[in-house]
Design a protein around this motif. Structure first.
Motif, short mmCIF file in Angstrom:
data_model
loop_
_atom_site.label_atom_id
_atom_site.label_comp_id
_atom_site.label_asym_id
_atom_site.label_seq_id
_atom_site.Cartn_x
_atom_site.Cartn_y
_atom_site.Cartn_z
N ILE A 26 -92.74 101.84 11.51
CA ILE A 26 -93.62 101.76 12.67
C ILE A 26 -94.49 100.51 12.57
O ILE A 26 -95.19 100.31 11.57
CB ILE A 26 -94.53 103.01 12.78
N ASP A 27 -94.46 99.67 13.60
CA ASP A 27 -95.31 98.49 13.65
C ASP A 27 -96.75 98.90 13.94
O ASP A 27 -97.00 99.95 14.53
CB ASP A 27 -94.83 97.53 14.75
N ASP A 28 -97.68 98.03 13.55
CA ASP A 28 -99.08 98.26 13.89
C ASP A 28 -99.21 98.43 15.40
O ASP A 28 -98.55 97.74 16.17
CB ASP A 28 -99.94 97.06 13.47
N THR A 46 -102.34 107.80 18.49
CA THR A 46 -102.18 107.54 17.07
C THR A 46 -102.28 106.03 16.84
O THR A 46 -101.59 105.26 17.51
CB THR A 46 -100.81 108.05 16.59
N ILE A 47 -103.13 105.64 15.91
CA ILE A 47 -103.28 104.23 15.59
C ILE A 47 -102.72 103.99 14.19
O ILE A 47 -103.13 104.64 13.22
CB ILE A 47 -104.76 103.79 15.65
N HIS A 51 -98.73 100.00 8.37
CA HIS A 51 -97.81 101.11 8.11
C HIS A 51 -98.52 102.35 7.58
O HIS A 51 -97.93 103.16 6.86
CB HIS A 51 -96.68 100.69 7.17
N ARG A 52 -99.79 102.50 7.92
CA ARG A 52 -100.57 103.67 7.52
C ARG A 52 -101.31 104.21 8.73
O ARG A 52 -101.55 103.51 9.70
CB ARG A 52 -101.57 103.29 6.44
N SER A 104 -95.67 110.46 19.78
CA SER A 104 -96.35 109.17 19.93
C SER A 104 -95.68 108.13 19.04
O SER A 104 -95.46 106.99 19.47
CB SER A 104 -97.85 109.29 19.59
N LEU A 105 -95.33 108.50 17.83
CA LEU A 105 -94.72 107.54 16.90
C LEU A 105 -93.27 107.26 17.24
O LEU A 105 -92.78 106.15 16.98
CB LEU A 105 -94.88 108.05 15.47
N LYS A 106 -92.58 108.20 17.81
CA LYS A 106 -91.20 107.96 18.23
C LYS A 106 -91.15 106.96 19.37
O LYS A 106 -90.18 106.25 19.54
CB LYS A 106 -90.51 109.26 18.60
#
Length: 109
Positions: A26-28, A46-47, A51-52, A104-106
């Motif tokens: 996942i990119d920033d 989600t921020i 990668h964290r 959100s991350l997908k």
């Protein structure tokens, strides 16, 4: 009508599998996601930074008796990880919120 929705909701949540993507893919960025399980709904932001998890914001949480699950978002933000455990008595809301985070991350992939 409510009974029919209740049965659909229970089946939907029971079959829900949460699979948070690998953060290294996942990119920033800032990612919005949602999950609608009829009687429980959640929208999150989600921020991700380096990668964290930088933070997760609960934008909306529609629930009947699962308001206690909102504490899980605080735990995620404190621990900077998604595997923080569920809130007893609000596990369905926790699951829906985690699914919203996954969604959100997908959207980032």
């Amino acid at each position: 009508m409510y009974l029919f929705d209740l049965l659909r909701y229970k089946k939907m949540v029971k079959g829900m599998i949460v699979d948070i993507p690998d953060l290294y893919t996942i990119d920033d960025g800032i990612y919005d996601g949602a999950c609608d399980a009829l009687l429980i709904k959640a929208r999150v932001r989600t921020i991700i930074e380096n990668h964290r998890i930088k933070s997760v914001e609960l934008i909306e949480h529609v629930n009947e008796r699962g308001a206690a699950a909102e504490k899980m978002i605080e735990w995620i933000n404190q621990e900077k990880k998604f595997n923080v455990g569920m809130i007893a008595g609000a596990s369905n809301s926790c699951k829906v919120m985690l699914k919203a985070i996954e969604n959100s991350l997908k959207s980032a992939s």
